[in-house]
Design an enzyme around this catalytic site. Structure first.
Site, PDB file in Angstrom:
ATOM      1  N   HIS A 368     -17.351 -26.510 -46.778  1.00 36.29           N
ATOM      2  CA  HIS A 368     -16.016 -26.537 -46.177  1.00 36.29           C
ATOM      3  C   HIS A 368     -15.939 -27.388 -44.913  1.00 36.29           C
ATOM      4  O   HIS A 368     -14.949 -27.285 -44.183  1.00 36.29           O
ATOM      5  CB  HIS A 368     -15.560 -25.118 -45.832  1.00 36.29           C
ATOM      6  N   LYS A 559      -2.337 -23.740 -36.975  1.00 37.06           N
ATOM      7  CA  LYS A 559      -3.732 -23.881 -37.372  1.00 37.06           C
ATOM      8  C   LYS A 559      -4.612 -23.227 -36.311  1.00 37.06           C
ATOM      9  O   LYS A 559      -4.164 -23.018 -35.181  1.00 37.06           O
ATOM     10  CB  LYS A 559      -4.130 -25.363 -37.463  1.00 37.06           C
ATOM     11  N   ARG A 560      -5.846 -22.956 -36.698  1.00 44.30           N
ATOM     12  CA  ARG A 560      -6.853 -22.602 -35.700  1.00 44.30           C
ATOM     13  C   ARG A 560      -6.879 -23.693 -34.634  1.00 44.30           C
ATOM     14  O   ARG A 560      -6.828 -24.884 -34.941  1.00 44.30           O
ATOM     15  CB  ARG A 560      -8.208 -22.481 -36.400  1.00 44.30           C
ATOM     16  N   LYS A 565      -8.321 -30.701 -34.871  1.00 45.14           N
ATOM     17  CA  LYS A 565      -7.012 -30.438 -35.474  1.00 45.14           C
ATOM     18  C   LYS A 565      -5.877 -31.013 -34.622  1.00 45.14           C
ATOM     19  O   LYS A 565      -4.734 -31.058 -35.034  1.00 45.14           O
ATOM     20  CB  LYS A 565      -6.827 -28.941 -35.715  1.00 45.14           C
ATOM     21  N   THR A 667      -5.130 -26.039 -46.349  1.00 45.31           N
ATOM     22  CA  THR A 667      -4.296 -25.372 -47.354  1.00 45.31           C
ATOM     23  C   THR A 667      -2.898 -25.123 -46.809  1.00 45.31           C
ATOM     24  O   THR A 667      -1.954 -24.981 -47.582  1.00 45.31           O
ATOM     25  CB  THR A 667      -4.917 -24.041 -47.810  1.00 45.31           C
ATOM     26  N   LYS A 671       1.011 -25.131 -48.617  1.00 44.98           N
ATOM     27  CA  LYS A 671       2.026 -24.080 -48.493  1.00 44.98           C
ATOM     28  C   LYS A 671       3.334 -24.666 -47.975  1.00 44.98           C
ATOM     29  O   LYS A 671       4.427 -24.341 -48.470  1.00 44.98           O
ATOM     30  CB  LYS A 671       1.526 -22.986 -47.552  1.00 44.98           C
TER      31      LYS A 671
END
Length: 828
Positions: A368, A559-560, A565, A667, A671
């Protein structure tokens, strides 16, 4: 009512799906489980009663499912994950049992609101981010597709933490999600497993063979708790088995009698600490050791359970790979490999080579991450203290493996060093990713780009050694949770237009493509989107004390919190926008609301500082009358599944802006897409495949490619961008001159140093101009609402690939070799 039947319909009170039966079940649970009546019961009591009534209606199918698998000797999938971010179960179970209308009517007739009872449930504290949410989607898809499966994880007493904001800073509080019980779980103390730590390994000869025995260990019990996973339609109900740690001895009676009450319960406390909290802070040695204990504890329990179940029907160990498929969700469960070897060799008496062949054929590994620092390693000395037998096994595996490497690549010492399961310098460590690849027959990435970079950049030596083992399985999400349940208005509109077949075959959404050119359908879509915006605004008013501009663009970044990110990139651009609107009040600008949510790891200083920056910017922007009717910024605290279910349906813009080559898949992007948000993103992870499906003209893509990022690292100069981009420099100077933190001078200096002094690792400044340009394109596109609706509908219509059903079908066929095992109709 002595016959246990509902006198109105004649159906059994516990399994009837009509409103009258549900009402009777609800009342029975309230009275006979909780010993309460309508006058004394709280809202939470009523939630528990309804949960009990719903659980009754799935139990028969749950039992029948397991019996069917035993009767048919079905090969089972065992999905091992440190996280299962399942969210709330009541609404999802009701939806998948197709009980929504009946439950709603039953509660209305009892003068209760079904939606309010549903909100009484706390999100299960079993995960933190995409890893755990993916695992939850996969379990639901496996059940829906009639695939025999088990999930194995840890029953954390506390989730990662409950996030609060104080003066803009993240503050962590215990996430005590089990404090009022969990009506969905069933304890199975009779299935407890003894898990061993410490001790030593004795070596002796027996019948001419060298035998090793793990002795003088201390024991912890693993107590299983089962939760039902309901497939859509309720035909199949599979199991998520979570393990809780307990001490075999509640307390030391001698210490207690001597008055040392703390020492009396030492063993109990130490044992229970293993499953006390999700992801203890591993910045300290004790935290690292606890993480290793957690990882071994749950895989030891799981492997024991797998072997126990196999031995009920089989005696020929060669049948093991024909009955067992084990998937390791990232490196956290990798200890399942040496643990299975220990069980097969030490307990069952198999030869090492035979046991190794069986183990490899049973195991599959999902990677991952592309970040080298995220590939787990553990100090050998810690392993030797906690798991001495497993160190021996890993060394034995490594010895045999390196002989193969030497034969395949003679004389290449550097390759042997890189591929070894044991890193020798500067301190000996076990490389868990290397062990996972060597010990499994399949290694897959989770998006096309990720799988390519994994093989070419992260572990190229292994891809060269085992090319047949490497493959891609692009992630997906379950449309039952993320569209049918999370967005009933949109789901209803889709079903009205094309029927409900999309619920279990998301590719049928392609039938919406012609409707993107239907003006009436576009108008209805925008009405549905506004309905979701109203719902989110009302939620924000109730829980956070502010409302949202319904006519604004909802730009959502959830998001985390992590540097790669790039929530910081978003924040820098907001300051640029703020300056632009202040300097040119008459400029054409559609109001835009930026919403953030996500948690930072407690020990991750920079991520927590970025949260503070976002909140500081929000405080200034939202209180400035010159701009606050056109620009708003909010950070919604305590991000979790139930909050995502409210935010995603309302989104116009989906922020997917990681540095290219860093995000494995994502992911959230999927969504958002299936809920009609347009992707603002880099060509990273699954964004690439989203653009391939929807068309680049229906997304807003910017930034360096993964190849450009890699090629420019040696010469990239963030200072050049600072000196040559006036708007960026103005925004940075504002932040670094304390404009957003007058009363806390210099608190953002570490961000300045990170960007300008230490090289801007994730290239925020390199992509800032491109990001700003993409935002200008969003402004221009949203000005034509009708065409925006067309683009959004085309995104929904193109999201069929991103169902977790498609992903799981590929795993089942190409890795697990597992076929559906339909459960017979009927109730038990």
């Amino acid at each position: 009512m002595n016959d246990g039947k509902n006198t109105y319909t004649g159906t059994p009170t516990r399994i009837g799906m009509d409103p009258e039966s549900i009402k009777r079940g609800f009342c029975n649970h309230l009275r006979y489980d909780l010993a309460l009546d309508d006058y004394t019961a709280t809202s939470h009591d009523k939630y528990l009663a309804l949960a009990g009534a719903v659980r009754d209606r799935l139990v028969e199918r749950w039992i029948t499912t397991q019996q069917t698998y035993y009767d048919r000797n079905a090969k089972r999938i065992y999905y091992l994950s440190m996280e299962f971010l399942i969210g709330r179960s009541l609404g999802n179970n009701v939806s998948n049992l197709k009980m929504d209308p009946a439950v709603g009517q039953a509660m209305e007739e009892l003068s209760l609101r079904w939606e309010e009872l549903r909100d009484e449930e706390l999100d299960a504290g079993l995960g933190n981010g995409g890893l755990g949410r993916l695992a939850a989607c996969f379990l639901e898809s496996m059940a829906t597709m009639d695939l025999p499966s088990y999930g194995y994880g840890i029953r954390y007493e506390h989730g990662i933490f409950r996030q609060k904001m104080e003066n803009g800073y993240q503050v962590e509080e215990p996430d005590s999600w089990l404090r009022e019980g969990n009506p969905w779980e069933i304890a199975r103390p009779d299935r407890r497993v003894s898990v061993h730590f410490g001790g030593q390994v004795e070596t002796f000869r027996e019948n001419g063979h060298v035998v090793r025995r793990w002795v003088d260990t201390h024991t912890v019990w693993g107590i299983p708790y089962d939760m039902p996973i309901v497939g859509y339609g309720g035909k199949t109900v599979t199991t998520l088995r979570l393990w809780s740690a307990a001490s075999p001895d509640e307390f030391d009676f001698e210490d207690f009698n001597q008055g040392d009450y703390v020492a009396a319960v030492d063993h109990k406390v130490m044992a229970e600490n293993i499953t006390k909290v999700l992801y203890p802070n591993d910045n300290v040695l004790q935290g690292k050791e606890l993480r290793l204990r957690q990882q071994y504890f749950f895989v030891a329990c799981a492997m024991h359970d797998v072997i126990r179940r196999f031995k009920k029907n089989f005696t020929d160990w060669n049948e093991l790979p024909n009955q067992v498929a084990i998937q390791l969700n990232d490196t956290h469960p990798t200890l399942a490999i040496p643990e299975m070897m220990r069980l097969l060799v030490d307990r069952e008496g198999l030869e090492f080579e035979h046991a190794w062949d069986l183990t490899v054929r049973c195991m599959g590994y999902t990677n991952h991450t592309l970040l080298p620092e995220a590939l787990e390693t553990w100090p050998v000395d810690m392993f030797e203290t906690l798991l001495p037998r497993h160190v021996d096994i890993i060394y034995d595996i490594n010895y045999r493996f390196l002989k193969q490497v030497g034969t395949r690549f003679p004389g290449d010492t550097a390759k042997r060093i890189r591929m070894s399961l044991v890193q020798d310098e500067p301190v000996k460590h076990i490389r868990m990713a290397n062990l996972a690849i060597v010990g499994s027959h399949s290694t897959n990435g989770v998006a096309e780009l990720h799988s390519k970079l994994l093989a070419s950049r992260v572990v190229p030596d292994f891809a060269e050694m085992y090319p047949e083992r490497f493959n891609n399985k692009t992630n997906g999400v379950t449309p039952r949770r993320w569209l049918l349940k999370a967005n009933p208005p949109l789901a209803g509109l889709i079903t009205e237009a094309i029927g409900d077949g999309w619920i279990t075959d998301l590719t049928r959404l392609a039938a919406l493509k012609p409707l993107a050119d239907d003006a009436a359908f576009r108008q209805r879509f925008m009405q549905v989107k506004r309905q979701s915006k109203v719902s989110l605004s009302n939620y924000c008013r109730t829980h956070f004390g502010f409302t949202l501009n319904l006519d604004s663009i909802y730009d959502i970044h959830i998001k985390r919190i992590h540097a790669y990110k790039r929530q910081l990139l978003n924040a820098l651009h907001i300051v640029m926008l703020y300056n632009r609107l202040r300097q040119n009040p008459s400029c054409q600008f559609t109001p835009q609301t930026f919403l953030f949510a996500g948690k930072a790891a407690p020990g991750y200083f920079m991520a927590k500082l970025i949260i503070k920056l976002i909140n500081s910017i929000a405080e200034i922007v939202n209180s400035d009358p010159a701009v606050n009717s056109r620009l708003a910024v909010h950070f919604l605290p305590n991000y979790r599944v139930s909050l995502a279910e409210r935010m995603i349906p309302a989104a116009d813009v989906s922020e997917q802006i990681s540095t290219a080559g860093t995000e494995a898949s994502g992911t959230g992007n999927m969504k958002f897409m299936m809920n009609g948000a347009l992707t603002l993103g880099t060509m990273d992870g699954a964004n690439i495949e989203i653009v391939q499906e929807a068309g680049i003209e229906n997304a807003f893509i910017f930034g360096l490619s993964a190849q450009q990022v890699e090629e420019s690292r040696s010469w990239y100069s963030p200072m050049w961008h600072y000196e040559n981009d006036g708007a960026a420099r103005q925004a940075l100077d504002m932040i670094f001159s304390d404009s957003f933190n007058v009363n806390e001078p210099d608190i953002f200096k570490p961000i300045k140093d990170y960007l300008l002094k230490y090289g801007d690792e994730y290239m925020h400044l390199a992509d800032l101009a491109g990001y700003a340009d993409a935002q200008r394109r969003i402004q221009a596109a949203y000005a034509d609402r009708d065409n925006w609706a067309r683009m959004a509908i085309l995104n929904i219509a193109s999201s069929g690939k991103f169902s977790s059903d498609r992903t799981i079908a590929q795993y089942a066929k190409e890795i697990w070799n597992v076929v559906p095992c339909p459960v017979p109709n009927g109730q038990g």
